[in-house]
Design a protein around this motif. Structure first.
Motif, PDB file in Angstrom:
ATOM      1  N   ALA A 164       0.561  -0.707  -0.073  1.00 36.63           N
ATOM      2  CA  ALA A 164       0.226   0.109  -0.036  1.00 36.63           C
ATOM      3  C   ALA A 164       0.891   0.542   0.376  1.00 36.63           C
ATOM      4  CB  ALA A 164      -1.538   0.266   1.581  1.00 36.63           C
ATOM      5  N   GLY A 165       1.831   0.838  -0.157  1.00 38.87           N
ATOM      6  CA  GLY A 165       3.455   2.695   0.260  1.00 38.87           C
ATOM      7  C   GLY A 165       3.622   2.899  -1.163  1.00 38.87           C
ATOM      8  N   LYS A 166       4.460   3.333  -1.163  1.00 38.64           N
ATOM      9  CA  LYS A 166       4.451   4.469  -2.653  1.00 38.64           C
ATOM     10  C   LYS A 166       5.318   2.921  -3.339  1.00 38.64           C
ATOM     11  CE  LYS A 166       7.826   6.913  -0.333  1.00 38.64           C
ATOM     12  NZ  LYS A 166       8.985   8.247   0.130  1.00 38.64           N
ATOM     13  N   LYS A 167       5.156   3.551  -4.292  1.00 40.78           N
ATOM     14  CA  LYS A 167       5.646   2.852  -6.077  1.00 40.78           C
ATOM     15  C   LYS A 167       7.370   2.611  -5.965  1.00 40.78           C
ATOM     16  CE  LYS A 167       1.426   3.211  -8.384  1.00 40.78           C
ATOM     17  NZ  LYS A 167       0.298   4.111  -8.860  1.00 40.78           N
ATOM     18  N   VAL A 168       7.692   1.979  -6.529  1.00 40.04           N
ATOM     19  CA  VAL A 168       8.777   2.056  -6.572  1.00 40.04           C
ATOM     20  C   VAL A 168      10.040   2.704  -8.169  1.00 40.04           C
ATOM     21  CG1 VAL A 168      11.458  -0.004  -6.746  1.00 40.04           C
ATOM     22  CG2 VAL A 168       8.637  -0.350  -4.993  1.00 40.04           C
ATOM     23  N   ALA A 169      11.020   2.787  -7.999  1.00 41.31           N
ATOM     24  CA  ALA A 169      11.617   3.209  -9.852  1.00 41.31           C
ATOM     25  C   ALA A 169      12.956   2.435  -8.619  1.00 41.31           C
ATOM     26  CB  ALA A 169      12.182   4.755  -9.676  1.00 41.31           C
ATOM     27  N   VAL A 170      13.671   1.752 -10.096  1.00 42.01           N
ATOM     28  CA  VAL A 170      15.200   1.205  -9.476  1.00 42.01           C
ATOM     29  C   VAL A 170      15.662   1.488 -11.515  1.00 42.01           C
ATOM     30  CG1 VAL A 170      16.079  -0.913 -10.278  1.00 42.01           C
ATOM     31  CG2 VAL A 170      13.601  -0.916  -9.813  1.00 42.01           C
ATOM     32  N   ILE A 171      16.720   2.311 -10.658  1.00 43.28           N
ATOM     33  CA  ILE A 171      17.640   3.050 -10.959  1.00 43.28           C
ATOM     34  C   ILE A 171      19.047   2.900 -11.541  1.00 43.28           C
ATOM     35  CG2 ILE A 171      18.840   5.169 -11.255  1.00 43.28           C
ATOM     36  CD1 ILE A 171      15.520   5.870 -10.856  1.00 43.28           C
ATOM     37  N   PRO A 172      19.546   1.797 -12.192  1.00 41.52           N
ATOM     38  CA  PRO A 172      20.893   1.182 -12.023  1.00 41.52           C
ATOM     39  C   PRO A 172      21.280   2.110 -13.276  1.00 41.52           C
ATOM     40  CG  PRO A 172      18.923   0.633 -14.810  1.00 41.52           C
ATOM     41  CD  PRO A 172      18.593   1.272 -13.364  1.00 41.52           C
ATOM     42  N   ILE A 173      22.833   2.094 -12.376  1.00 39.72           N
ATOM     43  CA  ILE A 173      24.130   3.082 -12.766  1.00 39.72           C
ATOM     44  C   ILE A 173      24.540   2.256 -13.857  1.00 39.72           C
ATOM     45  CG2 ILE A 173      26.109   4.168 -12.242  1.00 39.72           C
ATOM     46  CD1 ILE A 173      25.009   4.481  -9.222  1.00 39.72           C
ATOM     47  N   LEU A 174      24.643   2.913 -15.238  1.00 35.53           N
ATOM     48  CA  LEU A 174      25.293   2.442 -16.298  1.00 35.53           C
ATOM     49  C   LEU A 174      26.294   2.671 -15.718  1.00 35.53           C
ATOM     50  CD1 LEU A 174      23.227   3.991 -18.834  1.00 35.53           C
ATOM     51  CD2 LEU A 174      22.547   2.180 -17.496  1.00 35.53           C
TER      52      LEU A 174
ATOM     53  N   ASP B 131       9.480   4.972  -4.026  1.00 26.27           N
ATOM     54  CA  ASP B 131      10.803   4.609  -3.190  1.00 26.27           C
ATOM     55  C   ASP B 131      11.894   3.895  -4.679  1.00 26.27           C
ATOM     56  OD1 ASP B 131      10.453   4.296  -0.655  1.00 26.27           O
ATOM     57  OD2 ASP B 131       8.516   2.704  -0.896  1.00 26.27           O
ATOM     58  N   ILE B 132      13.190   4.731  -4.001  1.00 23.48           N
ATOM     59  CA  ILE B 132      14.261   4.188  -5.155  1.00 23.48           C
ATOM     60  C   ILE B 132      14.996   3.337  -4.468  1.00 23.48           C
ATOM     61  CG2 ILE B 132      16.164   5.563  -6.262  1.00 23.48           C
ATOM     62  CD1 ILE B 132      14.332   7.978  -6.363  1.00 23.48           C
ATOM     63  N   LEU B 133      15.373   2.464  -5.764  1.00 25.71           N
ATOM     64  CA  LEU B 133      16.451   1.518  -5.120  1.00 25.71           C
ATOM     65  C   LEU B 133      17.601   2.018  -6.044  1.00 25.71           C
ATOM     66  CD1 LEU B 133      14.565  -2.073  -4.974  1.00 25.71           C
ATOM     67  CD2 LEU B 133      15.189  -0.379  -3.540  1.00 25.71           C
ATOM     68  N   ILE B 134      17.991   2.760  -5.605  1.00 24.61           N
ATOM     69  CA  ILE B 134      19.622   2.302  -7.145  1.00 24.61           C
ATOM     70  C   ILE B 134      20.452   1.842  -7.033  1.00 24.61           C
ATOM     71  CG2 ILE B 134      21.283   3.775  -7.748  1.00 24.61           C
ATOM     72  CD1 ILE B 134      20.871   6.218  -6.181  1.00 24.61           C
TER      73      ILE B 134
ATOM     74  N   ALA C 146      14.445  13.274  -5.877  1.00 22.59           N
ATOM     75  CA  ALA C 146      14.091  12.414  -4.998  1.00 22.59           C
ATOM     76  C   ALA C 146      14.570  12.089  -3.129  1.00 22.59           C
ATOM     77  CB  ALA C 146      15.088  11.038  -5.566  1.00 22.59           C
ATOM     78  N   LYS C 147      13.163  11.236  -2.891  1.00 14.60           N
ATOM     79  CA  LYS C 147      13.488  11.219  -1.582  1.00 14.60           C
ATOM     80  C   LYS C 147      13.599  10.160  -0.275  1.00 14.60           C
ATOM     81  CE  LYS C 147       9.576  14.692  -1.660  1.00 14.60           C
ATOM     82  NZ  LYS C 147       9.431  14.494  -2.958  1.00 14.60           N
ATOM     83  N   ALA C 148      13.141   9.907  -0.881  1.00 19.44           N
ATOM     84  CA  ALA C 148      13.515   8.035  -1.020  1.00 19.44           C
ATOM     85  C   ALA C 148      14.289   7.127  -1.274  1.00 19.44           C
ATOM     86  CB  ALA C 148      12.197   7.340  -0.146  1.00 19.44           C
ATOM     87  N   ILE C 149      15.753   7.293  -0.336  1.00 15.13           N
ATOM     88  CA  ILE C 149      16.611   6.798  -1.344  1.00 15.13           C
ATOM     89  C   ILE C 149      17.402   5.988  -0.858  1.00 15.13           C
ATOM     90  CG2 ILE C 149      18.857   6.422  -3.205  1.00 15.13           C
ATOM     91  CD1 ILE C 149      18.116   9.525  -2.970  1.00 15.13           C
ATOM     92  N   ASN C 150      17.271   3.941  -2.038  1.00 16.35           N
ATOM     93  CA  ASN C 150      18.345   2.532  -1.290  1.00 16.35           C
ATOM     94  C   ASN C 150      18.907   2.669  -1.836  1.00 16.35           C
ATOM     95  OD1 ASN C 150      16.823   2.098   1.347  1.00 16.35           O
ATOM     96  ND2 ASN C 150      14.544   1.994   0.324  1.00 16.35           N
ATOM     97  N   LEU C 151      20.545   2.226  -1.676  1.00 15.77           N
ATOM     98  CA  LEU C 151      21.304   2.153  -3.013  1.00 15.77           C
ATOM     99  C   LEU C 151      21.083   0.220  -2.343  1.00 15.77           C
ATOM    100  CD1 LEU C 151      23.492   2.745  -4.265  1.00 15.77           C
ATOM    101  CD2 LEU C 151      25.028   2.527  -2.299  1.00 15.77           C
ATOM    102  N   LEU C 152      21.597  -0.500  -3.320  1.00 20.40           N
ATOM    103  CA  LEU C 152      22.289  -2.326  -3.621  1.00 20.40           C
ATOM    104  C   LEU C 152      22.898  -1.817  -4.300  1.00 20.40           C
ATOM    105  CD1 LEU C 152      18.831  -1.616  -2.416  1.00 20.40           C
ATOM    106  CD2 LEU C 152      18.288  -4.383  -3.898  1.00 20.40           C
TER     107      LEU C 152
END
Ligand code: PRP
Ligand code: URA
Length: 217
Positions: A76-86, A134-137, A160-166
């Motif tokens: 039910a939360g925010k949608k997700v964006a996946v951001i690959p670093i090329l 919600d961002i997943l770099i 962008a506000k909610a950023i996680n790094l994987l």
């Protein structure tokens, strides 16, 4: 189950699940070829996404099973964006989309200058509503931390506000750089390695992630 935070770095979650550690060992092996390496990156990214989404919000709902009415939960939360670093981050995207198929994908193109090790931007294309997601770099390697810190800065400049790094492997130097420049970013990693060598490679690491993924060397 609570997340397992790194003893020294409170913003780092170390994924010590046996499947993750086993697959990471196979990836590190210099004898692992491109096809297997690529499959392992995809599988590890999927396992990491499972853990990195642990705090996502749920809402209660009702479902009629073939037997009875059930009280259940849906995201039910925010949608997700996946951001690959090329380019090496691209190898992690499909594994995450298998778990979160509705996620949007933005791309940030960065390469490290081989002399200065500073990140150079060459591409940036993000979902328009990046501020609401919600961002997943994703990037296999966190070495000096320059690329990750630059990616976080680009994203924050664009709202962008909610950023996680994987990352699959992190060096202490990279973690410290992200802590210094990117307050509020949680780093998920499968391993914190020893140090960087004179060329900015992680020791023991796995070599050049982009080259091993795409077979360019
Ligand atoms: C690698 C890796 C990260 C970066 C990490 O990419 O995929 O993006 O290095 O290093 P840093 O933490 O010191 O910035 P690279 O620059 O080799 O580009 P590539 O993905 O195109 O191979
Ligand atoms: N980039 C890589 O691909 N590997 C490293 O060890 C460091 C940066």
């Amino acid at each position: 189950m609570a997340k397992r935070m790194h003893e020294e770095y409170p913003n780092v979650v170390v994924m010590d699940h046996p499947l993750i550690q086993h697959k990471l060992s196979l990836m590190r092996d210099a004898g692992t070829g491109v096809k297997e390496f690529r499959e392992l990156v995809r599988e590890l990214a999927m396992l990491m996404a499972y853990e990195a989404t642990r705090d996502f919000q749920l809402a209660q709902t009702a479902v009629r099973t073939p037997i009875a009415e059930a009280t259940t939960y849906v995201l039910a939360g925010k949608k997700v964006a996946v951001i690959p670093i090329l380019r090496a981050g691209l190898g992690m995207v499909d594994g995450i989309l298998q778990l979160i198929p509705a996620a949007k994908v933005g791309h940030i193109g960065l390469y490290r200058d081989p002399e200065t090790l500073k990140p150079i931007e060459y591409y940036c294309k993000l979902p328009e509503d990046i501020g609401e997601r919600d961002i997943l770099i994703v990037d296999p390697m966190l070495a000096t931390g320059g690329s990750a810190a630059a990616a976080v800065e680009f994203l924050r400049e664009r709202g962008a506000k909610a950023i996680n790094l994987l990352v699959l492997i992190a060096a202490p130097e990279g973690i410290e750089e992200v802590v210094r420049c990117c307050e509020g970013v949680t780093i998920y990693t499968c391993a914190v390695d020893s140090h960087l060598d004179d060329h900015g490679y992680i020791v023991p690491g796995l070599g050049d992630a982009g080259d091993r993924l795409f077979g360019t060397r």
